[in-house]
Design a protein around this motif. Structure first.
Motif, PDB file in Angstrom:
ATOM      1  N   ILE A   1       0.671  -0.938   0.222  1.00 17.58           N
ATOM      2  CA  ILE A   1       0.131   0.655   0.225  1.00 17.58           C
ATOM      3  C   ILE A   1       0.693   1.295   0.466  1.00 17.58           C
ATOM      4  O   ILE A   1       0.669   2.482  -1.213  1.00 17.58           O
ATOM      5  N   LEU A   2       2.367   1.352   1.393  1.00 14.03           N
ATOM      6  CA  LEU A   2       2.541   2.520   1.206  1.00 14.03           C
ATOM      7  C   LEU A   2       3.753   2.765  -0.111  1.00 14.03           C
ATOM      8  O   LEU A   2       3.917   4.130  -0.305  1.00 14.03           O
ATOM      9  N   MET A   3       4.050   1.330  -0.859  1.00 12.76           N
ATOM     10  CA  MET A   3       4.470   1.481  -2.251  1.00 12.76           C
ATOM     11  C   MET A   3       3.454   2.129  -3.407  1.00 12.76           C
ATOM     12  O   MET A   3       4.189   3.390  -3.853  1.00 12.76           O
ATOM     13  N   VAL A   4       2.740   1.424  -3.545  1.00  9.57           N
ATOM     14  CA  VAL A   4       1.593   1.748  -4.280  1.00  9.57           C
ATOM     15  C   VAL A   4       0.952   3.794  -4.989  1.00  9.57           C
ATOM     16  O   VAL A   4       1.177   4.646  -5.451  1.00  9.57           O
ATOM     17  N   VAL A   5       1.127   3.712  -3.531  1.00  7.29           N
ATOM     18  CA  VAL A   5       0.282   5.109  -2.769  1.00  7.29           C
ATOM     19  C   VAL A   5       1.264   6.339  -3.408  1.00  7.29           C
ATOM     20  O   VAL A   5       1.508   7.051  -3.995  1.00  7.29           O
ATOM     21  N   PHE A   6       2.729   5.988  -3.001  1.00 10.91           N
ATOM     22  CA  PHE A   6       3.724   7.002  -3.216  1.00 10.91           C
ATOM     23  C   PHE A   6       3.711   7.237  -4.941  1.00 10.91           C
ATOM     24  O   PHE A   6       4.296   8.217  -4.846  1.00 10.91           O
ATOM     25  N   LEU A   7       4.317   6.426  -5.194  1.00  7.28           N
ATOM     26  CA  LEU A   7       3.926   6.033  -7.094  1.00  7.28           C
ATOM     27  C   LEU A   7       3.210   6.844  -7.362  1.00  7.28           C
ATOM     28  O   LEU A   7       3.405   7.617  -8.250  1.00  7.28           O
TER      29      LEU A   7
ATOM     30  N   GLN B   1       2.600   0.903 -15.274  1.00  7.45           N
ATOM     31  CA  GLN B   1       2.374  -0.487 -14.860  1.00  7.45           C
ATOM     32  C   GLN B   1       3.482  -1.122 -14.554  1.00  7.45           C
ATOM     33  O   GLN B   1       3.156  -2.419 -14.423  1.00  7.45           O
ATOM     34  N   ASP B   2       4.547  -1.301 -15.729  1.00  5.30           N
ATOM     35  CA  ASP B   2       6.294  -1.970 -15.113  1.00  5.30           C
ATOM     36  C   ASP B   2       6.537  -1.668 -13.737  1.00  5.30           C
ATOM     37  O   ASP B   2       6.636  -2.486 -13.355  1.00  5.30           O
ATOM     38  N   ILE B   3       6.371  -0.567 -13.353  1.00  3.45           N
ATOM     39  CA  ILE B   3       6.791  -0.217 -11.595  1.00  3.45           C
ATOM     40  C   ILE B   3       5.882  -1.253 -10.940  1.00  3.45           C
ATOM     41  O   ILE B   3       6.427  -1.608 -10.196  1.00  3.45           O
ATOM     42  N   LEU B   4       5.087  -0.779 -11.217  1.00  3.22           N
ATOM     43  CA  LEU B   4       3.595  -1.853 -10.558  1.00  3.22           C
ATOM     44  C   LEU B   4       3.922  -3.111 -10.510  1.00  3.22           C
ATOM     45  O   LEU B   4       3.442  -3.644  -9.252  1.00  3.22           O
ATOM     46  N   VAL B   5       4.565  -3.892 -11.573  1.00  2.01           N
ATOM     47  CA  VAL B   5       4.485  -5.279 -11.672  1.00  2.01           C
ATOM     48  C   VAL B   5       5.744  -5.102 -10.608  1.00  2.01           C
ATOM     49  O   VAL B   5       5.843  -6.390 -10.026  1.00  2.01           O
ATOM     50  N   GLY B   6       6.977  -4.741 -10.788  1.00  2.00           N
ATOM     51  CA  GLY B   6       8.352  -4.727  -9.967  1.00  2.00           C
ATOM     52  C   GLY B   6       7.841  -4.555  -8.433  1.00  2.00           C
ATOM     53  O   GLY B   6       8.407  -5.045  -7.867  1.00  2.00           O
ATOM     54  N   ILE B   7       6.718  -3.009  -7.613  1.00  2.00           N
ATOM     55  CA  ILE B   7       6.312  -3.400  -6.758  1.00  2.00           C
ATOM     56  C   ILE B   7       5.811  -4.644  -6.101  1.00  2.00           C
ATOM     57  O   ILE B   7       6.213  -5.774  -5.085  1.00  2.00           O
ATOM     58  N   VAL B   8       4.568  -5.575  -7.194  1.00  2.00           N
ATOM     59  CA  VAL B   8       4.143  -6.539  -6.722  1.00  2.00           C
ATOM     60  C   VAL B   8       4.837  -7.635  -6.455  1.00  2.00           C
ATOM     61  O   VAL B   8       5.299  -8.776  -5.740  1.00  2.00           O
ATOM     62  N   ILE B   9       5.993  -7.681  -7.402  1.00  2.84           N
ATOM     63  CA  ILE B   9       7.108  -9.171  -7.309  1.00  2.84           C
ATOM     64  C   ILE B   9       7.507  -9.163  -6.106  1.00  2.84           C
ATOM     65  O   ILE B   9       8.510  -9.531  -5.641  1.00  2.84           O
ATOM     66  N   ASN B  10       7.817  -7.284  -5.561  1.00  9.25           N
ATOM     67  CA  ASN B  10       9.151  -7.265  -5.275  1.00  9.25           C
ATOM     68  C   ASN B  10       8.252  -7.564  -3.208  1.00  9.25           C
ATOM     69  O   ASN B  10       9.311  -7.877  -2.070  1.00  9.25           O
ATOM     70  N   THR B  11       6.589  -6.876  -3.541  1.00  5.86           N
ATOM     71  CA  THR B  11       6.175  -6.858  -1.814  1.00  5.86           C
ATOM     72  C   THR B  11       6.450  -8.667  -2.187  1.00  5.86           C
ATOM     73  O   THR B  11       6.015  -9.229  -1.307  1.00  5.86           O
ATOM     74  N   LEU B  12       5.949  -9.285  -2.976  1.00  7.09           N
ATOM     75  CA  LEU B  12       5.599 -11.055  -2.457  1.00  7.09           C
ATOM     76  C   LEU B  12       6.901 -11.606  -2.587  1.00  7.09           C
ATOM     77  O   LEU B  12       6.874 -12.539  -1.376  1.00  7.09           O
TER      78      LEU B  12
END
Length: 192
Positions: free
Chosen positions: A50-56, A135-146
């Motif tokens: 949540i923090l990373m997506v909101v800040f993005l 959208q590429d950054i979002l995928v990177g965020i999700v991969i890193n969160t996992l």
């Protein structure tokens, strides 16, 4: 919407992986778990996401309000990343924080924020936004969160697997990667 670009996703994922440095944080996570008794991996991972997506999405709007552009913030971020890299490579502590009281909130503070999704991560996200598709950054965020979730869930096993020397080698290696990232961000935003 532009198509996903695999090369960008890989780059963003590796950059975030290096700055989050969840493997380098394993010794700190172990210490927090010992002192607090338990770490809620799911809660910490959701807060990080949540923090990373909101800040993005709103980080640049916050900058607009205070009159800064993304390039200026990216240059400042490159300097922060540079100092974090120097800490990792040299094994010194330039940034000092207050000792947080450990309680039921340890999974959120200090683990999710500022240890995992701290100032360096937020700065990096804005810097990435100036160079990569959202959208590429979002995928990177999700991969890193996992990946953060998997590390938090298996931290005891990882400690045994890598050993103290292995964890220290990982910190140094990621420090050198971060140093190169900092220099690249600085150069690309100063047009040198």
């Amino acid at each position: 919407m532009h198509p996903f670009i695999l090369k960008e996703i890989v780059s963003v994922t590796m950059i975030l992986f290096a700055i989050i440095d969840i493997l380098g944080a394993i010794p700190v996570i172990i210490q927090l778990r010992q002192r607090a008794g338990h770490i809620e991996s799911e809660k910490a991972s959701v807060v990080v996401l949540i923090l990373m997506v909101v800040f993005l999405f709103v980080g640049d709007k916050i900058l607009d309000v205070i009159g800064l552009d993304v390039a200026s913030f990216a240059i400042a971020g490159s300097l922060v990343i540079f100092f974090i890299a120097m800490e990792m490579i040299l094994g010194i502590h330039l940034f000092k924080g207050n000792e947080a009281e450990l309680s039921n909130t340890v999974s959120i503070v200090p683990l999710a924020f500022p240890l995992i999704a701290g100032a360096g991560t937020m700065t990096t996200l804005l810097s990435l936004k100036s160079q990569y598709q959202t959208q590429d950054i979002l995928v990177g965020i999700v991969i890193n969160t996992l990946f953060v979730y998997l590390v938090l869930k298996n931290v005891q096993w990882l400690e045994k697997l890598f050993g103290k020397v292995g964890i220290e080698i990982l910190r140094k290696a990621f420090g050198i990667i971060l140093l190169a990232i900092a220099i690249k961000l600085f150069r690309s935003n100063t047009h040198l």
